[in-house]
Design an enzyme around this catalytic site. Sequence first.
Site, PDB file in Angstrom:
ATOM      1  N   SER A 128      -0.976   0.622   2.562  1.00 42.72           N
ATOM      2  CA  SER A 128      -1.939   0.215   1.531  1.00 42.72           C
ATOM      3  C   SER A 128      -1.986   1.136   0.321  1.00 42.72           C
ATOM      4  CB  SER A 128      -3.337   0.119   2.138  1.00 42.72           C
ATOM      5  OG  SER A 128      -3.409  -1.010   2.951  1.00 42.72           O
ATOM      6  N   LYS A 159      -1.063  -0.451  -2.859  1.00 45.67           N
ATOM      7  CA  LYS A 159      -2.023  -1.281  -3.616  1.00 45.67           C
ATOM      8  C   LYS A 159      -2.423  -0.624  -4.935  1.00 45.67           C
ATOM      9  CE  LYS A 159      -3.539  -3.454   0.615  1.00 45.67           C
ATOM     10  NZ  LYS A 159      -4.244  -3.376   1.857  1.00 45.67           N
ATOM     11  N   TYR A 181       4.451  -8.712  -0.735  1.00 41.31           N
ATOM     12  CA  TYR A 181       3.368  -7.830  -0.267  1.00 41.31           C
ATOM     13  C   TYR A 181       3.828  -6.967   0.921  1.00 41.31           C
ATOM     14  CZ  TYR A 181      -0.890  -6.389   2.097  1.00 41.31           C
ATOM     15  OH  TYR A 181      -1.851  -5.635   2.735  1.00 41.31           O
ATOM     16  N   TYR A 195     -11.728   1.218   2.302  1.00 40.23           N
ATOM     17  CA  TYR A 195     -12.330   0.048   2.956  1.00 40.23           C
ATOM     18  C   TYR A 195     -13.782   0.317   3.316  1.00 40.23           C
ATOM     19  CZ  TYR A 195      -7.361  -0.044   3.225  1.00 40.23           C
ATOM     20  OH  TYR A 195      -6.061   0.076   2.894  1.00 40.23           O
ATOM     21  N   VAL A 212      -2.448   2.472   6.467  1.00 49.96           N
ATOM     22  CA  VAL A 212      -2.409   2.560   7.933  1.00 49.96           C
ATOM     23  C   VAL A 212      -1.176   3.295   8.463  1.00 49.96           C
ATOM     24  CG1 VAL A 212      -3.881   0.599   8.560  1.00 49.96           C
ATOM     25  CG2 VAL A 212      -1.450   0.226   8.162  1.00 49.96           C
TER      26      VAL A 212
HETATM   27  O1  DON Z   1      -1.305  -5.665   5.376  1.00 48.84           O
HETATM   28  C1  DON Z   1      -1.551  -4.895   6.278  1.00 48.84           C
HETATM   29  O2  DON Z   1      -2.371  -5.124   7.156  1.00 48.84           O
HETATM   30  C2  DON Z   1      -0.826  -3.585   6.258  1.00 48.84           C
HETATM   31  N1  DON Z   1       0.528  -3.790   5.889  1.00 48.84           N
HETATM   32  C3  DON Z   1      -1.458  -2.632   5.283  1.00 48.84           C
HETATM   33  C4  DON Z   1      -2.896  -2.381   5.588  1.00 48.84           C
HETATM   34  C5  DON Z   1      -3.326  -1.003   5.339  1.00 48.84           C
HETATM   35  O3  DON Z   1      -2.571  -0.082   5.102  1.00 48.84           O
HETATM   36  C6  DON Z   1      -4.757  -0.798   5.500  1.00 48.84           C
HETATM   37  N2  DON Z   1      -5.003   0.615   5.514  1.00 48.84           N
HETATM   38  N3  DON Z   1      -5.642   1.409   5.881  1.00 48.84           N
END
Ligand code: DON
Length: 305
Positions: free
Chosen positions: A63, A66, A189, A241, A259
Amino acid sequence: MNYQNILQEIEEEIQPLYKKGQIANYIPALAKINPKQFAMSIKLLDGTTYNIGNTNTKFSIQSISKVFTFTLALELYGRKLYKRVGHEPSGDPFNSLVQLEYENGIPRNPFINAGAIVTTDTLLSKYKDKSFDNILDFIRIAANDSTISFDKEVYNSELEHGFMNLALINMMKSYKNINNEISDVIQTYFKQCSIEMNTEQLANSILFLANHGINPLTNEILINEAKAKRINSLMLTCGHYDASGDFAYKVGLPGKSGVGGGIVAIVPNKMSICVYSPNLNKQGNSLIGTKALELFTSKTGLSIF
Ligand code: DON
């Protein structure tokens, strides 16, 4: 200030925390990573670097990507972008569907999954099948490093297991907030999430946000000052978040997590910081990473407050 000593103190103080938290296990490619890792890099505006831990280890930025796609979209569309994605904290998990339905397919902000997917959709409207190349080029320019690439195994794993993201994008498509083909948007994405970097590369790539939109090492203008301010504000209020308030309270810096276990943060006019440790807290943010940044701002007094 002796930053190298401070990094050493932090590395010692986080040791007891290796037992806590959990690795991201929503895709097999991330679930197999060794959780006992720690790396932290600091990059000052003059280019001085301080490293500790496995700073050569590349990891999935997830993320954190983003921030870059939002920067590109804000540059292209300005405030018109906010018709399709808001700028309020969500208070909900990063992949939550619930709020999105209540709010008619308009995600709260560009740093939750739904918001980032819309942001990527806006890039596809402009760059078509060159969208991922543009995202990667932007990151390479920001980091001044043409070797940065993505991890195909993580990408394929996301494609096979990204059921929640498919639910989010399908719901938004039904609310007419996705303009391109679902498969094209979701592939772009997932690819941007699979970009891999080490902590020093990530610290380099985010340094422009500590310097009003200009990379101080290359003098490249990546975004204007007014927009850099907005991006930092959103990192402070929405970068973690439903733990964004907790991160602001403990760390007191604009930051963004992924993540994969990475967190980037900036100290305006001074430095960028990247920390990596794969075990996550309940909200999906690096547990040791958050603690390390809290220790850093407590020891140095370098928070924005
Ligand atoms: O889209 C997703 O769920 C993951 N590829 C990225 C989410 C993410 O990194 C949330 N982070 N803390």
